[in-house]
Design an enzyme around this catalytic site. Structure first.
Site, PDB file in Angstrom:
ATOM      1  CG  ASN A   7      -1.857   1.126   1.314  1.00 27.77           C
ATOM      2  OD1 ASN A   7      -1.815   2.028   0.477  1.00 27.77           O
ATOM      3  ND2 ASN A   7      -2.712   1.105   2.308  1.00 27.77           N
ATOM      4  NE  ARG A  88      -6.092   1.263  -0.174  1.00 29.90           N
ATOM      5  CZ  ARG A  88      -6.227   2.173   0.772  1.00 29.90           C
ATOM      6  NH1 ARG A  88      -5.236   2.409   1.609  1.00 29.90           N
ATOM      7  NH2 ARG A  88      -7.345   2.825   0.904  1.00 29.90           N
ATOM      8  CG  HIS A 177     -12.520   2.528   3.513  1.00 32.76           C
ATOM      9  ND1 HIS A 177     -13.224   3.524   4.141  1.00 32.76           N
ATOM     10  CD2 HIS A 177     -11.223   2.754   3.801  1.00 32.76           C
ATOM     11  CE1 HIS A 177     -12.387   4.329   4.786  1.00 32.76           C
ATOM     12  NE2 HIS A 177     -11.154   3.883   4.590  1.00 32.76           N
ATOM     13  CG  HIS A 203     -13.389   0.921   7.159  1.00 27.12           C
ATOM     14  ND1 HIS A 203     -12.565  -0.123   6.778  1.00 27.12           N
ATOM     15  CD2 HIS A 203     -12.562   1.950   7.438  1.00 27.12           C
ATOM     16  CE1 HIS A 203     -11.309   0.268   6.838  1.00 27.12           C
ATOM     17  NE2 HIS A 203     -11.277   1.535   7.238  1.00 27.12           N
ATOM     18  CG  ASN A 206      -7.244   9.278  10.875  1.00 29.99           C
ATOM     19  OD1 ASN A 206      -7.861  10.021  11.638  1.00 29.99           O
ATOM     20  ND2 ASN A 206      -6.217   9.669  10.151  1.00 29.99           N
ATOM     21  N   GLY A 207      -9.887   7.354   8.564  1.00 28.91           N
ATOM     22  CA  GLY A 207     -10.832   7.512   7.454  1.00 28.91           C
ATOM     23  C   GLY A 207     -12.020   6.620   7.773  1.00 28.91           C
ATOM     24  NE  ARG A 236     -10.345  12.176   3.803  1.00 29.89           N
ATOM     25  CZ  ARG A 236      -9.952  10.900   3.826  1.00 29.89           C
ATOM     26  NH1 ARG A 236     -10.707   9.978   4.402  1.00 29.89           N
ATOM     27  NH2 ARG A 236      -8.817  10.554   3.277  1.00 29.89           N
ATOM     28  CG  ASP A 278      -5.839   8.939  18.443  1.00 35.44           C
ATOM     29  OD1 ASP A 278      -6.654   8.312  19.144  1.00 35.44           O
ATOM     30  OD2 ASP A 278      -4.843   8.412  17.928  1.00 35.44           O
ATOM     31  NE  ARG A 280      -5.677   5.546  20.300  1.00 36.00           N
ATOM     32  CZ  ARG A 280      -4.733   4.879  19.655  1.00 36.00           C
ATOM     33  NH1 ARG A 280      -4.278   3.750  20.151  1.00 36.00           N
ATOM     34  NH2 ARG A 280      -4.238   5.340  18.526  1.00 36.00           N
ATOM     35  CG  ASN A 330      -9.328  -1.215  18.978  1.00 39.01           C
ATOM     36  OD1 ASN A 330      -9.028  -2.196  19.625  1.00 39.01           O
ATOM     37  ND2 ASN A 330      -8.797  -0.948  17.789  1.00 39.01           N
ATOM     38  CD  GLU A 380      -8.250  -1.796   4.106  1.00 35.13           C
ATOM     39  OE1 GLU A 380      -7.688  -1.448   5.161  1.00 35.13           O
ATOM     40  OE2 GLU A 380      -8.684  -0.995   3.281  1.00 35.13           O
TER      41      GLU A 380
HETATM   42  P1  ADP Z   1      -6.640   4.502   9.085  1.00 29.55           P
HETATM   43  O1  ADP Z   1      -6.316   3.110   8.552  1.00 29.55           O
HETATM   44  O2  ADP Z   1      -7.793   5.160   8.395  1.00 29.55           O
HETATM   45  O3  ADP Z   1      -5.449   5.393   9.243  1.00 29.55           O
HETATM   46  P2  ADP Z   1      -7.252   3.085  11.552  1.00 29.55           P
HETATM   47  O4  ADP Z   1      -8.252   2.102  11.086  1.00 29.55           O
HETATM   48  O5  ADP Z   1      -5.890   2.618  11.921  1.00 29.55           O
HETATM   49  O6  ADP Z   1      -7.178   4.323  10.562  1.00 29.55           O
HETATM   50  O7  ADP Z   1      -7.896   3.832  12.821  1.00 29.55           O
HETATM   51  C1  ADP Z   1      -7.255   4.839  13.528  1.00 29.55           C
HETATM   52  C2  ADP Z   1      -8.194   5.281  14.664  1.00 29.55           C
HETATM   53  O8  ADP Z   1      -8.461   4.136  15.499  1.00 29.55           O
HETATM   54  C3  ADP Z   1      -7.616   6.369  15.573  1.00 29.55           C
HETATM   55  O9  ADP Z   1      -8.585   7.381  15.793  1.00 29.55           O
HETATM   56  C4  ADP Z   1      -7.353   5.611  16.863  1.00 29.55           C
HETATM   57  O10 ADP Z   1      -7.550   6.424  17.973  1.00 29.55           O
HETATM   58  C5  ADP Z   1      -8.418   4.535  16.815  1.00 29.55           C
HETATM   59  N1  ADP Z   1      -8.056   3.439  17.722  1.00 29.55           N
HETATM   60  C6  ADP Z   1      -7.040   2.575  17.610  1.00 29.55           C
HETATM   61  N2  ADP Z   1      -6.985   1.785  18.700  1.00 29.55           N
HETATM   62  C7  ADP Z   1      -7.976   2.202  19.514  1.00 29.55           C
HETATM   63  C8  ADP Z   1      -8.460   1.827  20.784  1.00 29.55           C
HETATM   64  N3  ADP Z   1      -7.855   0.857  21.454  1.00 29.55           N
HETATM   65  N4  ADP Z   1      -9.549   2.461  21.302  1.00 29.55           N
HETATM   66  C9  ADP Z   1     -10.153   3.458  20.623  1.00 29.55           C
HETATM   67  N5  ADP Z   1      -9.747   3.866  19.404  1.00 29.55           N
HETATM   68  C10 ADP Z   1      -8.683   3.247  18.874  1.00 29.55           C
END
Ligand code: ADP
Length: 393
Positions: A7, A88, A177, A203, A206-207, A236, A278, A280, A330, A380
């Protein structure tokens, strides 16, 4: 058989080496800050992360670094062990309704779609060319984020804009996605042992995008011409009235490009909360009583529930709702906030299970829920490797 999934982004390159058909991950890693003096190369070996900082001027250097590490760390004894590479590619437009084996014509067609994905397709091509240089004898297969959504009908993918914009420039919804939505919905069908299912995949990373899948086919999805459309995400905005652009142009003296960039990079969680992109950080602030963090989550979960409601109507019901990606897998908060809004559809979570499970496949709805709700971790890379296998056969 060993297959590598790649990717490539504009400044990063993620990879995963898989053993097929068992679908086990042998190793994975990421090269970050390509083009920078302080590049970072991370590779995971037997559960341990090895991190190196070094200048990584180009994608070719990044690919050499990855492949050399596979030999140095004795993960491979020779490159001949790699029997295929899956790449990808973000935008396949209307030109690619399936994955494809790379040749000059395929590269030209991907290049011709760069207007639709200026940030992504050119970077994807650089990655493909860099890997082809080092592994010229094996098949390289391109797997598009958009292909799974090519089953949408025109009533779902057309915008109500002048028809000539579609005819002349391809202005329509493509969705993204796709490999993730396909992987997760196929898992749901396998778990429920049925193909005739109405599924919504959320899904949320972050995206973030949603997809309505009927009988295994995507019938609608929330992202559009670009990944900016749909629900709010880490940075976004998701849907806004396009007239916002005119107003902000006048008020802040920004160009259209600058405003679109702010909608892509300074909005969503980050923009509304003023705290972070983020989830979290947003959840921590919400738990501490921060009102803007609460609003951030409320806007996003309302929009997610709105889409699910519209997909329920469009598909004529809903059998399974699946949460995936970083936040979907998560965050018990996010899942709870969404599902509470769906009570009218008969969706009921088992709160105990929902709050105790993360990151693994699990049924999280209660026994009397009318819709089965699952956490299904996405993969993926496996989906891409499966596509390579399909073409090798
Ligand atoms: P992308 O592939 O679009 O960059 P991800 O699928 O890796 O994104 O997701 C990133 C998001 O997932 C972040 O906002 C991060 O805070 C959240 N995330 C990852 N682990 C946890 C967790 N344990 N609890 C809550 N959110 C989480």
């Amino acid at each position: 058989m060993k297959i590598i999934s790649v990717n490539a982004g504009s400044s990063s390159l993620k990879f995963q080496l898989l053993s097929m058909p068992s679908e086990e991950t042998i190793t994975s890693g990421i090269v970050e800050r390509i083009g920078d003096e302080n590049g970072i190369f991370t590779i995971k070996v037997e559960g341990k992360k090895i991190v190196k900082e070094l200048p990584i001027p180009t994608h070719n250097v990044a690919v050499d670094l990855v492949l050399a590490a596979l030999l140095d760390l004795k993960i491979l004894s020779s490159f001949d062990e790699i029997e295929g590479v899956g790449h990808r590619v973000v935008q396949g437009g209307e030109l690619f309704k399936d994955s494809a084996v790379v040749n000059d014509d395929v590269i030209k067609r991907i290049e011709s779609l760069s207007d639709l994905a200026p940030l992504h397709n050119p970077a994807n091509i650089i990655g493909i060319k860099a890997f082809m240089k080092v592994l010229p004898k094996v098949p390289h297969v391109v797997v598009f984020d958009t292909t799974f959504h090519s089953s949408m009908t025109d009533e779902a993918f057309m915008y109500a804009t002048p028809y000539s914009w579609y005819q002349n420039y391809g202005v329509r919804k493509y969705g993204f996605h796709g490999t993730s939505h396909q992987y997760v919905s196929e898992r749901a069908a396998a778990i429920l042992k049925r193909d005739d299912l109405k599924v919504v995949v959320c899904h949320i990373g972050n995206g973030a995008s949603l997809c309505a899948i009927k009988n295994g086919k995507s019938v609608d999805t929330s992202m559009g011409l670009t990944p900016l459309e749909g629900i709010p995400m880490g940075t976004r905005s998701g849907n806004v009235d396009p007239a916002v652009i005119e107003l902000i142009k006048q008020k802040e003296g920004l160009t259209v490009e600058e405003i679109i960039s702010a909608l892509n990079k300074k909005s969503g969680y980050l923009g509304v909360s003023g705290i972070s992109h983020d989830s979290r950080d947003i959840e921590d602030a919400y738990v501490e009583g921060n009102k803007r963090a609460e609003l951030t989550l409320a806007i996003q979960t309302k929009r997610i529930a709105d889409y699910i409601g519209s997909y329920y109507v469009y598909m004529g019901g809903l059998d399974a709702l699946c949460f995936t990606a970083g936040i979907g897998e998560n965050s018990s908060y996010l899942r709870k906030m969404v599902c509470e809004r769906l009570g009218v559809l008969g969706v009921k979570l088992d709160d105990q299970i929902n709050s105790s499970v993360r990151g693994k496949e699990c049924l999280i709805s209660s026994e009397d829920s009318k819709v089965a709700v699952y956490i299904i971790p996405t993969n993926e890379e496996v989906m891409i490797a499966r596509e390579v296998m399909r073409f090798i056969k």
